[in-house]
Every structure is written in structure tokens, then in C-alpha cells.
Write a protein that holds these residues in place. Structure first.
Motif, PDB file in Angstrom:
ATOM      1  N   THR A 199       0.835  -1.206   0.000  1.00 21.76           N
ATOM      2  CA  THR A 199       0.000   0.000   0.000  1.00 21.76           C
ATOM      3  C   THR A 199       0.862   1.245   0.000  1.00 21.76           C
ATOM      4  N   THR A 200       0.523   2.197  -0.847  1.00 19.33           N
ATOM      5  CA  THR A 200       1.256   3.454  -0.938  1.00 19.33           C
ATOM      6  C   THR A 200       0.455   4.580  -0.286  1.00 19.33           C
ATOM      7  N   GLN A 201       1.096   5.730  -0.101  1.00 18.64           N
ATOM      8  CA  GLN A 201       0.378   6.886   0.431  1.00 18.64           C
ATOM      9  C   GLN A 201      -0.729   7.313  -0.523  1.00 18.64           C
ATOM     10  N   ALA A 202      -0.479   7.186  -1.816  1.00 16.98           N
ATOM     11  CA  ALA A 202      -1.528   7.515  -2.786  1.00 16.98           C
ATOM     12  C   ALA A 202      -2.743   6.609  -2.611  1.00 16.98           C
ATOM     13  N   ASP A 203      -2.501   5.330  -2.285  1.00 17.89           N
ATOM     14  CA  ASP A 203      -3.609   4.407  -2.024  1.00 17.89           C
ATOM     15  C   ASP A 203      -4.403   4.838  -0.797  1.00 17.89           C
ATOM     16  N   LEU A 204      -3.688   5.260   0.240  1.00 22.60           N
ATOM     17  CA  LEU A 204      -4.367   5.706   1.467  1.00 22.60           C
ATOM     18  C   LEU A 204      -5.195   6.959   1.207  1.00 22.60           C
ATOM     19  N   ASP A 205      -4.639   7.881   0.410  1.00 26.59           N
ATOM     20  CA  ASP A 205      -5.377   9.106   0.079  1.00 26.59           C
ATOM     21  C   ASP A 205      -6.630   8.777  -0.734  1.00 26.59           C
ATOM     22  N   ASP A 206      -6.490   7.846  -1.670  1.00 25.41           N
ATOM     23  CA  ASP A 206      -7.629   7.447  -2.494  1.00 25.41           C
ATOM     24  C   ASP A 206      -8.706   6.784  -1.641  1.00 25.41           C
ATOM     25  N   MET A 207      -8.294   5.934  -0.691  1.00 25.58           N
ATOM     26  CA  MET A 207      -9.274   5.258   0.158  1.00 25.58           C
ATOM     27  C   MET A 207     -10.013   6.264   1.034  1.00 25.58           C
ATOM     28  N   ALA A 208      -9.292   7.251   1.562  1.00 24.59           N
ATOM     29  CA  ALA A 208      -9.940   8.276   2.388  1.00 24.59           C
ATOM     30  C   ALA A 208     -10.993   9.037   1.582  1.00 24.59           C
ATOM     31  N   ALA A 209     -10.669   9.325   0.338  1.00 20.86           N
ATOM     32  CA  ALA A 209     -11.625  10.035  -0.504  1.00 20.86           C
ATOM     33  C   ALA A 209     -12.852   9.181  -0.793  1.00 20.86           C
ATOM     34  N   ARG A 210     -12.649   7.889  -0.985  1.00 16.99           N
ATOM     35  CA  ARG A 210     -13.766   7.002  -1.307  1.00 16.99           C
ATOM     36  C   ARG A 210     -14.638   6.701  -0.093  1.00 16.99           C
ATOM     37  N   LEU A 211     -14.013   6.550   1.087  1.00 23.28           N
ATOM     38  CA  LEU A 211     -14.771   6.183   2.282  1.00 23.28           C
ATOM     39  C   LEU A 211     -15.313   7.392   3.036  1.00 23.28           C
ATOM     40  N   GLY A 212     -14.632   8.519   2.916  1.00 24.30           N
ATOM     41  CA  GLY A 212     -15.034   9.699   3.667  1.00 24.30           C
ATOM     42  C   GLY A 212     -14.410   9.783   5.043  1.00 24.30           C
ATOM     43  N   VAL A 213     -13.500   8.871   5.358  1.00 20.68           N
ATOM     44  CA  VAL A 213     -12.765   8.882   6.623  1.00 20.68           C
ATOM     45  C   VAL A 213     -11.327   8.441   6.336  1.00 20.68           C
ATOM     46  N   THR A 214     -10.409   8.842   7.203  1.00 21.04           N
ATOM     47  CA  THR A 214      -9.011   8.445   7.059  1.00 21.04           C
ATOM     48  C   THR A 214      -8.850   6.981   7.451  1.00 21.04           C
ATOM     49  N   ASP A 215      -8.111   6.242   6.632  1.00 19.75           N
ATOM     50  CA  ASP A 215      -7.908   4.809   6.872  1.00 19.75           C
ATOM     51  C   ASP A 215      -6.429   4.498   6.667  1.00 19.75           C
ATOM     52  N   LEU A 216      -5.718   4.222   7.745  1.00 22.55           N
ATOM     53  CA  LEU A 216      -4.281   3.937   7.654  1.00 22.55           C
ATOM     54  C   LEU A 216      -3.982   2.455   7.482  1.00 22.55           C
ATOM     55  N   GLY A 217      -5.018   1.620   7.432  1.00 26.74           N
ATOM     56  CA  GLY A 217      -4.806   0.180   7.263  1.00 26.74           C
ATOM     57  C   GLY A 217      -5.283  -0.348   5.928  1.00 26.74           C
ATOM     58  N   ALA A 218      -5.567   0.522   4.975  1.00 27.71           N
ATOM     59  CA  ALA A 218      -6.178   0.120   3.713  1.00 27.71           C
ATOM     60  C   ALA A 218      -5.282  -0.810   2.910  1.00 27.71           C
ATOM     61  N   VAL A 219      -5.912  -1.684   2.130  1.00 24.66           N
ATOM     62  CA  VAL A 219      -5.199  -2.566   1.212  1.00 24.66           C
ATOM     63  C   VAL A 219      -5.820  -2.429  -0.174  1.00 24.66           C
ATOM     64  N   VAL A 220      -4.994  -2.627  -1.196  1.00 24.77           N
ATOM     65  CA  VAL A 220      -5.439  -2.564  -2.583  1.00 24.77           C
ATOM     66  C   VAL A 220      -5.085  -3.888  -3.244  1.00 24.77           C
ATOM     67  N   THR A 221      -6.023  -4.457  -3.977  1.00 30.52           N
ATOM     68  CA  THR A 221      -5.786  -5.760  -4.587  1.00 30.52           C
ATOM     69  C   THR A 221      -6.524  -5.836  -5.917  1.00 30.52           C
ATOM     70  N   GLU A 222      -6.495  -6.991  -6.524  1.00 33.08           N
ATOM     71  CA  GLU A 222      -7.161  -7.241  -7.797  1.00 33.08           C
ATOM     72  C   GLU A 222      -8.488  -7.950  -7.552  1.00 33.08           C
ATOM     73  N   PRO A 223      -9.384  -7.954  -8.527  1.00 33.00           N
ATOM     74  CA  PRO A 223     -10.644  -8.689  -8.336  1.00 33.00           C
ATOM     75  C   PRO A 223     -10.443 -10.195  -8.197  1.00 33.00           C
ATOM     76  N   PHE A 224      -9.465 -10.761  -8.900  1.00 35.36           N
ATOM     77  CA  PHE A 224      -9.250 -12.210  -8.860  1.00 35.36           C
ATOM     78  C   PHE A 224      -8.798 -12.652  -7.476  1.00 35.36           C
ATOM     79  N   THR A 225      -9.333 -13.769  -7.015  1.00 35.45           N
ATOM     80  CA  THR A 225      -8.864 -14.372  -5.772  1.00 35.45           C
ATOM     81  C   THR A 225      -9.121 -15.871  -5.813  1.00 35.45           C
ATOM     82  N   GLN A 226      -8.231 -16.635  -5.211  1.00 32.33           N
ATOM     83  CA  GLN A 226      -8.369 -18.091  -5.193  1.00 32.33           C
ATOM     84  C   GLN A 226      -7.769 -18.631  -3.898  1.00 32.33           C
ATOM     85  N   TRP A 227      -8.444 -19.622  -3.341  1.00 33.56           N
ATOM     86  CA  TRP A 227      -7.945 -20.296  -2.136  1.00 33.56           C
ATOM     87  C   TRP A 227      -8.349 -21.762  -2.238  1.00 33.56           C
TER      88      TRP A 227
END
Length: 448
Positions: A199-227
């Protein structure tokens, strides 16, 4: 204003957590970005699918207080962006810092599952105990408390990760504890797949803008997932199968496929592309062509047990995932700890190709790229860094001879294999003399 349960009302209803756990049934060792974008998401979806809210997660940081410092003030809530999906994940209930009492958590009767993402190097016998030592201390406390059976799931990129972890745990157990572990603890194998850049600072800034609150634990990933999980649990578990996980009798075919095709390609990108991000590397048609040849010629022929699986489609999906510019997956992040990753990603398939009488030229090129990288890197991040670095003046043959002699990476077999040695030496000579683009053109021209 910081994200927390008190400020969750500021987040759009569609982006709020899917479930609110009332108890802690899972303990996770190594609560980095990958776990928060993968296993924690599956666990939350499982609770939402069933209404069973016992499966909150207690995460444990191994070396730093950073994640605890980020998540605790947020009541362990954090945002996740996966493509166009943005929402707050609520499955984590607590985060332990390195000095906190992990053993007590593992001994708690409500804890039924332990998961781990502690990176490949944490499974080295030297040095132990580290995270595995902390796990054994918790198992000892659980046995003493007679707290019941436990399932321990390694989610790290290792072949046979369950058996590997079980073996290392056994080495650290005294006989009475070992007997209890053999009777009460299972170590199923798993395969995990989701690309999660740092996660970069740009990711954190983007998440804050999207959520409307500051989030220092945000993660960014792809739609694909497998387990993919070996269905061998000691007791109760979250309904991960209702959240999209695949429970199978044998994980190995999926494990090899992911380690070799996805992770092997990632290593080739890390040591040959010279790009800052994966998407930039794959954006070069010549380099994308090299990755196709690596997968088609050298890696795919080593895979079996995938009857009915669309392997060609999977490889196409990998190239599309790699090309996603929204991920900003840093090549430098992938390059870390290469000595621990090469054996299962590229060297094992090289052995398979050599045993079949074939020349794994594209694997050899990737290994030569790694050799050039570790020889020249100024700030090499690898547990064997002191043994890998070179002075930069040695010939390609001398460099190959020196590095092939590191038996814990290459074993005695590859060190003595003339075909492999000659292929890697030839590739390194070409890279040193001509660079990557010219080497790719020359090797492609000589392709059968």
C-alpha cells in the motif's frame, strides 16, 4: 476523521462490513496486507453467508508494531479496494504486537484455526524459532490447558506447506508435546492466489476520498482471488467453502500450477524486466512474449493432475492480471528474498524438464537474470545476501560457478548438471554483453 466503529456511519452503507464477529475463532500469524486482502475477506464472507459470527480474527504481527499501530485505533477496521469494489472489512477483532501474549490466544478454547502468512524465509531451519517458535509455545500452552484440537493452515508459497510446517513444528516439540500435536493438530496444505501490492500513500489518500474517513490500514488488490484448501480439519472451521474457497483432497496440482506459472513468471519479471511495476513490464510486447514462452515451453509441461482445468485460460488470465495498471505492483517488492523463492518457482520445474531430456532455456534465462541482479544490487534484501553479492568484475562462468555452489538454493544436482550450467552461463554472457531485449530476440530466433 479516522475510520472506527464510532465513525462507520459516515461510510456509505454498501461499503460497510458484511459481518460483525462476536467471538474470535481464528488466530493469524503475520497480519500483513496479503492476509487482510485474502483470508480475512474469505472469513468475513463465510460469516455473512452463514450468520455464524464466531470467526473473528486475532492477528499477530511478528516483527513490527506497524500494523497494530494502524489498526488498533480503527477498531481493526480497514478498507479494501479490489478493482471497482471498495468496502470496509470487519473480520479482524484484534491485533497483537510482537511482545503481546500470543500463547494465551492460541490456548483459548474458542480458537479453532490458526493461519499463517509469514513468508518463505520464516520456514528456514536456520534461523528458527521465530514465528514457528511462537506457534510451538502456543501449542504447548494449549496442550497444558487441554483446550481441544486445532487446525494450523500455512498460507505461504511453499510446496507442501502443510507438511513442511508440521515437520518444523515437530522439530521444536519435546516428546510429550509432540504426542499431543500428532493426536490433536492437523496441518492441511493450502494454495493462495491474489496479487496484493504494498500500500502506498496515494492508495491511502484514495481510500480516504472514497470512504469519507481516514484509513491507515487500507489494502489494494485485484478482483481475482483463489484459495484451495486440503479438507483435513481437526475440528470446527469457518464456512470458507461458502465464500468461494475450494476444499479438495489434494492441493498439490493447484499449488504447483500457481507457484510455477504465477510466481515463476513474477520472479522472471523481477530479475529481467528492469521495470518499476509489473504492468509496465508486461506492456512491452517482446517481454510479454517471453513470459508466454516461459509458461508454455518450460513451465506448463511440468504440470499434471489438472484434468478438466482450463490451463490455457488460466495463463491468459495471468497475463491480463499482470497487465492491470491499477495494481501498481512494484517489481522491487517481488524481488525480495529471491534465494528462498527460486527453488520452488523455477528450479524445481527446471529439474523436471531436464529429467525429461529437455533444455529449459527460458528458466535458465530467468535464473541468469537473478544472478546478475544479486551480483549487482546495492541494497540486496535477501537472507543470503552476504553470500550472493559479487564484485561485478567476474566472468559469467565464474559467477555461475560461484552461485551454483550454494547448495541450499541449487542443490548438488543442478550444480553438477552440465546442461543447466551451460544454459545459465550462456544466458548470463548474453545479458552482460547485449542486455535483455537483444538476448530475448536472439534466444527466440533459436527457439525450436
Amino acid at each position: 476523521m479516522r475510520l472506527s466503529r464510532a465513525t462507520l456511519s459516515r461510510v456509505a452503507p454498501a461499503a460497510r462490513p458484511l459481518a460483525e464477529p462476536r467471538a474470535t475463532g481464528v488466530v493469524h500469524l503475520g497480519i500483513g496486507a496479503f492476509h487482510r486482502a485474502h483470508q480475512a475477506v474469505y472469513t468475513e464472507r463465510a460469516m455473512a453467508a452463514t450468520g455464524d459470527d464466531r470467526w473473528g480474527i486475532c492477528g499477530a504481527s511478528q516483527r513490527s508494531t506497524d500494523v497494530a499501530d494502524r489498526l488498533r485505533p480503527q477498531d481493526c477496521l480497514y478498507g479494501m479496494r479490489a478493482g471497482d469494489e471498495v468496502r470496509v472489512v470487519g473480520s479482524v477483532r484484534d491485533v497483537l504486537a510482537p511482545g503481546d501474549d500470543l500463547a494465551a490466544r492460541l490456548a483459548a478454547p474458542e480458537t479453532a484455526v490458526v493461519t499463517l502468512t509469514i513468508t518463505e524465509k520464516a520456514y528456514r531451519r536456520d534461523p528458527l524459532p521465530g514465528a514457528i517458535g511462537r506457534l510451538v509455545a502456543g501449542l504447548r500452552a494449549r496442550a497444558t490447558a487441554d483446550a481441544g484440537p486445532l487446525t494450523v493452515l500455512s498460507c505461504d508459497n511453499l510446496p507442501g506447506n502443510g507438511a513442511t510446517l508440521a515437520g518444523l513444528v515437530a522439530e521444536l516439540c519435546e516428546p510429550p508435546l509432540l504426542e499431543w500435536v500428532e493426536e490433536s493438530v492437523t496441518f492441511p496444505a493450502t494454495m493462495v492466489d491474489r496479487i496484493v501490492p504494498a500500500t502506498t500513500q496515494a492508495d491511502l489518500d484514495d481510500m480516504a476520498a472514497r470512504l469519507g474517513v481516514t484509513d491507515l490500514g487500507a489494502v489494494v488488490t485485484e478482483p481475482f482471488t483463489q484459495w484451495v484448501i486440503e479438507d483435513r480439519f481437526a475440528g470446527d472451521r469457518p464456512a470458507w467453502d461458502q465464500a468461494g474457497a475450494l476444499l479438495v483432497g489434494d492441493v498439490r496440482p493447484y499449488e504447483r500450477m500457481k507457484l510455477r506459472l504465477l510466481n515463476g513468471s513474477h520472479s522472471a519479471i523481477a530479475y529481467l524486466s528492469g521495470a518499476a511495476h509489473v504492468s509496465e513490464a508486461v506492456g512491452d510486447p517482446a517481454f510479454a512474449g517471453f513470459l508466454r514462452r516461459l509458461m508454455d515451453d518450460d513451465l506448463s509441461p511440468t504440470l499434471d493432475g489438472l484434468d478438466g482445468f482450463d490451463l490455457a485460460g488460466y495463463k491468459e488470465s495471468l497475463l491480463a492480471r499482470f497487465a492491470n495498471p491499477g495494481l501498481r505492483h512494484r517489481v522491487a517488492q517481488i524481488a525480495v528474498d529471491g534465494s528462498q523463492k527460486l527453488p520452488q518457482r523455477l528450479l524445481d520445474p527446471a529439474r523436471d524438464r531436464l529429467a525429461g531430456g529437455h533444455e529449459p532455456r527460458w528458466i535458465a534465462l530467468s535464473v541468469a537474470g537473478w544472478m546478475r541482479y544479486v551480483t549487482e544490487a546495492r541494497d540486496l534484501d535477501d537472507p543470503l545476501a552476504d553470500r550472493l553479492r559479487g564484485d561485478g568484475t567476474a566472468s559469467a562462468a565464474a559467477t555461475v560457478n560461484r552461485l551454483l555452489a550454494i547448495e541450499e538454493i541449487f542443490g548438488a544436482d543442478l550444480r553438477e548438471n552440465r546442461v543447466f550450467r551451460d544454459l545459465v552461463t550462456d544466458c548470463l554472457e548474453r545479458l552482460n554483453a547485449d542486455g535483455v531485449p537483444a538476448t530475448l530476440r536472439a534466444l527466440d530466433a533459436g527457439r525450436p
